[in-house]
Design a protein around this motif. Structure first.
Motif, mmCIF file in Angstrom:
data_model
loop_
_atom_site.group_PDB
_atom_site.id
_atom_site.type_symbol
_atom_site.label_atom_id
_atom_site.label_comp_id
_atom_site.label_asym_id
_atom_site.label_seq_id
_atom_site.Cartn_x
_atom_site.Cartn_y
_atom_site.Cartn_z
ATOM 1 N N UNK A 167 24.530 61.018 -36.551
ATOM 2 C CA UNK A 167 23.385 61.349 -37.417
ATOM 3 C C UNK A 167 22.291 60.292 -37.331
ATOM 4 N N UNK A 168 22.662 59.053 -37.034
ATOM 5 C CA UNK A 168 21.671 57.990 -36.931
ATOM 6 C C UNK A 168 20.721 58.243 -35.773
ATOM 7 N N UNK A 169 21.240 58.506 -34.592
ATOM 8 C CA UNK A 169 20.381 58.762 -33.430
ATOM 9 C C UNK A 169 19.551 60.031 -33.634
ATOM 10 N N UNK A 170 20.163 61.031 -34.221
ATOM 11 C CA UNK A 170 19.433 62.276 -34.489
ATOM 12 C C UNK A 170 18.251 62.006 -35.428
ATOM 13 N N UNK A 171 18.475 61.219 -36.465
ATOM 14 C CA UNK A 171 17.410 60.883 -37.408
ATOM 15 C C UNK A 171 16.281 60.126 -36.710
ATOM 16 N N UNK A 172 16.639 59.129 -35.901
ATOM 17 C CA UNK A 172 15.626 58.344 -35.190
ATOM 18 C C UNK A 172 14.797 59.231 -34.271
ATOM 19 N N UNK A 173 15.459 60.085 -33.518
ATOM 20 C CA UNK A 173 14.752 60.987 -32.602
ATOM 21 C C UNK A 173 13.866 61.974 -33.352
ATOM 22 N N UNK A 174 14.388 62.576 -34.408
ATOM 23 C CA UNK A 174 13.629 63.580 -35.165
ATOM 24 C C UNK A 174 12.413 62.995 -35.879
ATOM 25 N N UNK A 175 12.448 61.691 -36.145
ATOM 26 C CA UNK A 175 11.353 61.057 -36.875
ATOM 27 C C UNK A 175 10.477 60.178 -35.994
ATOM 28 N N UNK A 176 10.652 60.270 -34.688
ATOM 29 C CA UNK A 176 9.812 59.534 -33.751
ATOM 30 C C UNK A 176 9.921 58.021 -33.884
ATOM 31 N N UNK A 177 11.082 57.540 -34.279
ATOM 32 C CA UNK A 177 11.278 56.097 -34.441
ATOM 33 C C UNK A 177 11.712 55.525 -33.093
ATOM 34 N N UNK A 178 10.925 54.578 -32.570
ATOM 35 C CA UNK A 178 11.171 54.021 -31.244
ATOM 36 C C UNK A 178 11.464 52.532 -31.262
ATOM 37 N N UNK A 179 11.389 51.905 -32.434
ATOM 38 C CA UNK A 179 11.674 50.469 -32.551
ATOM 39 C C UNK A 179 12.610 50.250 -33.730
ATOM 40 N N UNK A 232 13.921 54.915 -49.051
ATOM 41 C CA UNK A 232 14.674 55.652 -50.061
ATOM 42 C C UNK A 232 15.363 56.875 -49.454
ATOM 43 N N UNK A 233 16.595 57.067 -49.804
ATOM 44 C CA UNK A 233 17.328 58.259 -49.426
ATOM 45 C C UNK A 233 17.860 58.281 -48.010
ATOM 46 N N UNK A 234 17.677 57.234 -47.245
ATOM 47 C CA UNK A 234 18.157 57.214 -45.869
ATOM 48 C C UNK A 234 19.304 56.215 -45.769
ATOM 49 N N UNK A 235 20.497 56.734 -45.520
ATOM 50 C CA UNK A 235 21.673 55.881 -45.409
ATOM 51 C C UNK A 235 22.644 56.543 -44.438
ATOM 52 N N UNK A 272 22.267 50.890 -26.605
ATOM 53 C CA UNK A 272 22.036 50.837 -25.161
ATOM 54 C C UNK A 272 22.824 51.942 -24.440
ATOM 55 N N UNK A 273 24.039 52.198 -24.872
ATOM 56 C CA UNK A 273 24.832 53.274 -24.269
ATOM 57 C C UNK A 273 24.210 54.642 -24.533
ATOM 58 N N UNK A 274 23.547 54.783 -25.681
ATOM 59 C CA UNK A 274 22.894 56.055 -26.024
ATOM 60 C C UNK A 274 21.645 56.299 -25.196
ATOM 61 N N UNK A 275 20.880 55.236 -24.910
ATOM 62 C CA UNK A 275 19.567 55.443 -24.271
ATOM 63 C C UNK A 275 19.574 55.216 -22.762
ATOM 64 N N UNK A 276 20.571 54.524 -22.250
ATOM 65 C CA UNK A 276 20.621 54.294 -20.801
ATOM 66 C C UNK A 276 21.490 55.361 -20.136
ATOM 67 N N UNK A 277 21.050 55.861 -18.979
ATOM 68 C CA UNK A 277 21.838 56.910 -18.310
ATOM 69 C C UNK A 277 23.143 56.370 -17.756
#
Length: 86
Positions: free
Chosen positions: A49-61, A33-36, A81-86
């Motif tokens: 905002x998507x990557x920021x949300x995942x990082x801030x909430x410890x979502x790894x999968x 709920x409330x996440x879009x 993949x572009x976000x997480x790979x150097x």
């Protein structure tokens, strides 16, 4: 929007564009709920905002689903993949 995206949307009769019936969430899916996170490109990670949300909430999968695997689903996985790979 790229030529490939325009052609893909045309062939699908623009069924997955924001506001169209094809873009609605399937009622069988569980949704927090409330996440879009809206997007204007095929890649959901084009919205920072998507990557920021995942990082801030410890979502790894993630489970990535979508209407058009050759379009938005693939673009989102590639974007991640572009976000997480150097």
């Amino acid at each position: 929007m790229s030529e490939k995206q325009i052609l893909s949307n045309l062939l699908r009769k623009f069924t997955a564009l924001k506001g169209s019936k094809g873009a609605e969430m399937d009622k069988r899916l569980l949704k927090a709920e409330g996440v879009y996170f809206s997007k204007n490109k095929a890649d959901a990670f084009s919205n920072p905002s998507l990557m920021k949300y995942l990082n801030n909430n410890g979502i790894h999968e993630l489970i990535v689903t979508g209407v058009f695997i050759e379009g938005c689903v693939s673009a989102t996985v590639e974007g991640l993949l572009l976000e997480i790979l150097p």
